[in-house]
Design an enzyme around this catalytic site. Structure first.
Site, PDB file in Angstrom:
ATOM      1  N   SER A   1       0.855  -1.186   0.000  1.00 55.76           N
ATOM      2  CA  SER A   1       0.000   0.000   0.000  1.00 55.76           C
ATOM      3  C   SER A   1       0.886   1.228   0.000  1.00 55.76           C
ATOM      4  CB  SER A   1      -0.900   0.002   1.233  1.00 55.76           C
ATOM      5  OG  SER A   1      -0.116   0.321   2.364  1.00 55.76           O
ATOM      6  N   LYS A   2       0.225   2.363   0.125  1.00 50.17           N
ATOM      7  CA  LYS A   2       0.944   3.642   0.121  1.00 50.17           C
ATOM      8  C   LYS A   2       2.041   3.693   1.175  1.00 50.17           C
ATOM      9  CE  LYS A   2      -3.160   5.922  -0.850  1.00 50.17           C
ATOM     10  NZ  LYS A   2      -4.259   6.449  -0.164  1.00 50.17           N
TER      11      LYS A   2
END
Ligand code: GLU
Length: 269
Positions: A252-253
């Site tokens: 994810s980010k």
């Protein structure tokens, strides 16, 4: 019949390697059969959509080497290919479910459901709904609506209808019927839920195989119930592993260096 596969990203940010890996596997599977690859933007949840992300994802996936026969940027016989432009189709499908008595209005808040949840929630799964509004009297529904409450609409799950299916990657998948509660098909704000939109679109776009992340494996059981309600033949499913970071969490980010943008900027080609 020609195979038809699809990739259905949600434009909620930058394309990361997990997205690219799933898109590649879906592409490979259908291209190996000389089938058609469809790109569909799942942009119904306006609160999560990030401006510019849809175009960014398409550009990144092209850079990654993928091509598609139908999609938001190339059109095709089943246009439009962005869910935000397909509202009337979901409304018509919902109306079919409603007139068939397969859905009911639910006034519970997320908090009500979480505090009443009786089954542990699987990853990527919605909280188990205990059935609070399943048998509300019509007079009670009318009373609540006239006092201003907006209901969500849930599909009435017939436990006997929950059947095992065979996933091309995971093999036979048998859900515990007790873990599948009545699920939302139309949100209280009028937005169709993912489960409804994805099935309506996969039927309309004549998708014969779905390759997607294994976080959606449990959702498939609900989708199969909708296929039955619409008297449609479901596609074949393949749920592929998600890419994880060093910390064992889904990419994810939070992870550095895993977006296609970063790879492009670093001069990869
Ligand atoms: N839009 C979903 C996601 O980005 C995928 C839906 C699907 O492939 O069925 O997670």
């Amino acid at each position: 019949m020609t195979s038809r596969g699809r990739f259905a990203p949600s434009p909620t940010g930058l394309t990361h390697l997990g997205t690219a890996s799933t898109a590649l596997l879906a592409w490979l599977s259908v291209r190996a059969q000389r089938g058609a690859y469809v790109m569909r933007m799942e942009d119904l949840d306006r609160r999560r959509v990030v401006a510019g992300s849809a175009d960014g994802i398409l550009g990144d996936l092209r850079w990654f080497g993928l091509d598609w026969d139908e999609g938001p940027d190339v059109g095709g016989p089943h246009a439009p290919y962005a869910q935000s432009e397909r509202g009337p189709r979901y409304a018509a499908a919902f109306e079919n479910l409603r007139t068939a008595g397969l859905v009911y209005p639910c006034f519970c808040s997320r908090k009500d459901i979480q505090s009443a949840a009786s089954a542990p929630q699987a990853p990527g799964d919605e909280a188990h709904y205990p059935g609070t509004c399943r048998d509300l009297a019509q007079s009670e529904v009318v009373r609540r609506v006239s006092s201003g409450a907006a209901p969500a609409w849930r599909f009435r799950v017939d436990r006997a209808g929950i059947i095992p299916f065979t996933d091309r990657v995971r093999g036979r998948y048998e859900a515990d019927p007790g873990s599948i509660g009545d699920f939302v098909v139309l949100r209280a704000d009028g937005v169709p839920a993912y489960q409804l939109a994805v099935v309506v679109d996969d039927i309309a776009m004549r998708i014969s195989e779905v390759v997607r992340g294994e976080d959606l494996l449990a959702s498939t059981v609900r989708q199969l119930l909708l296929y039955r309600a619409f008297e449609a033949t479901p596609p074949v499913f393949a749920h592929v592993p998600l890419l994880l970071g060093d910390d064992g969490a889904r990419l994810s980010k939070r992870h550095q260096g895993v977006t296609l943008r970063e790879l492009r900027d670093a001069g990869e080609s």
